[in-house]
Write an enzyme that holds these catalytic residues in place. Sequence first.
Site, PDB file in Angstrom:
ATOM      1  N   SER A  39       0.803  -1.217   0.000  1.00 14.29           N
ATOM      2  CA  SER A  39       0.000   0.000   0.000  1.00 14.29           C
ATOM      3  C   SER A  39       0.835   1.266   0.000  1.00 14.29           C
ATOM      4  O   SER A  39       0.400   2.301  -0.516  1.00 14.29           O
ATOM      5  CB  SER A  39      -0.935   0.001   1.215  1.00 14.29           C
ATOM      6  OG  SER A  39      -0.210  -0.183   2.420  1.00 14.29           O
ATOM      7  N   HIS A 243      -0.918   5.708   6.946  1.00 15.68           N
ATOM      8  CA  HIS A 243      -0.233   5.792   5.649  1.00 15.68           C
ATOM      9  C   HIS A 243       0.073   7.262   5.378  1.00 15.68           C
ATOM     10  O   HIS A 243      -0.617   8.150   5.899  1.00 15.68           O
ATOM     11  CB  HIS A 243      -1.112   5.239   4.522  1.00 15.68           C
ATOM     12  CG  HIS A 243      -1.249   3.757   4.527  1.00 15.68           C
ATOM     13  ND1 HIS A 243      -2.130   3.095   5.365  1.00 15.68           N
ATOM     14  CD2 HIS A 243      -0.613   2.786   3.818  1.00 15.68           C
ATOM     15  CE1 HIS A 243      -2.039   1.795   5.149  1.00 15.68           C
ATOM     16  NE2 HIS A 243      -1.116   1.579   4.230  1.00 15.68           N
TER      17      HIS A 243
END
Length: 262
Positions: A39, A243
């Site tokens: 990711s 993230h």
Amino acid sequence: MRLVRTLSALALSAVAVVTGGALASAAPLAVNYAALGDSYAAGVGTAGSYDNSCDRNAKSYPSLWASAHSVSNFTFVACSGAKTSDVINNQVGSLSSANTVVTVTIGGNDAGFTSVMGSCILGGDSGCRTAVDNATNFVNNSLPGLLDNTYRAIRSHAPNATVYVLGYPRFYQLGGSCSVGLSDTSRGLINGGADSLDSVISAAAGRAGFRFVDVRSNFTSHGICSSSWWINSVSWPVVNSYHPNASGYASGYLPALSSATG
């Protein structure tokens, strides 16, 4: 005089040939770029919604680098949730001897990144310490072999490429007050886990003859709890949590990769 003019013309012709050859040889080589990984390579953390099952998007560091360097061919197969086995089974098949540049970020999911964060959020300092210690034990003892296998597969499929292995940032800015619910102790444990992961990834990249790209210094003063966050805390959609945001990819990851590739 005719002989002099003839010799002069020949000399000028020779200079033109040599200069033309030099200019031709100095022309930039075509860049055939492939981006692999999880990711963090796909660019998760930047979008409100994603239009593909792997959550790839144009604000990812591979997309930004490809746009900045006018690559001749861009293959983007990084996928949210990917582990080392997914790179081997589902991603390296997209590589070939034509690739000149390959990037990869992988290893965080193998180490149980998601479960560690859950344990730290719900289990307090004690639960966080246990989760980080267990993950670090895996990183130190099991991940090196998994990375070695993955990097061998990349080299086998892209024998002519320069391979850049990008690591992970520390999540937190320590000190001061922050309303995300974790103590400085737990934040420090999580940062230490990221350091252990990057250390093992760097060593494995070195064994493979790949170049490790360390992004941690770029994120200094921009972690969660800083005055300028480049990493999401708990977010919606949940996949964006922990993230980098758009600034993290554009100002953290992209400069690190651009510096490494020259």
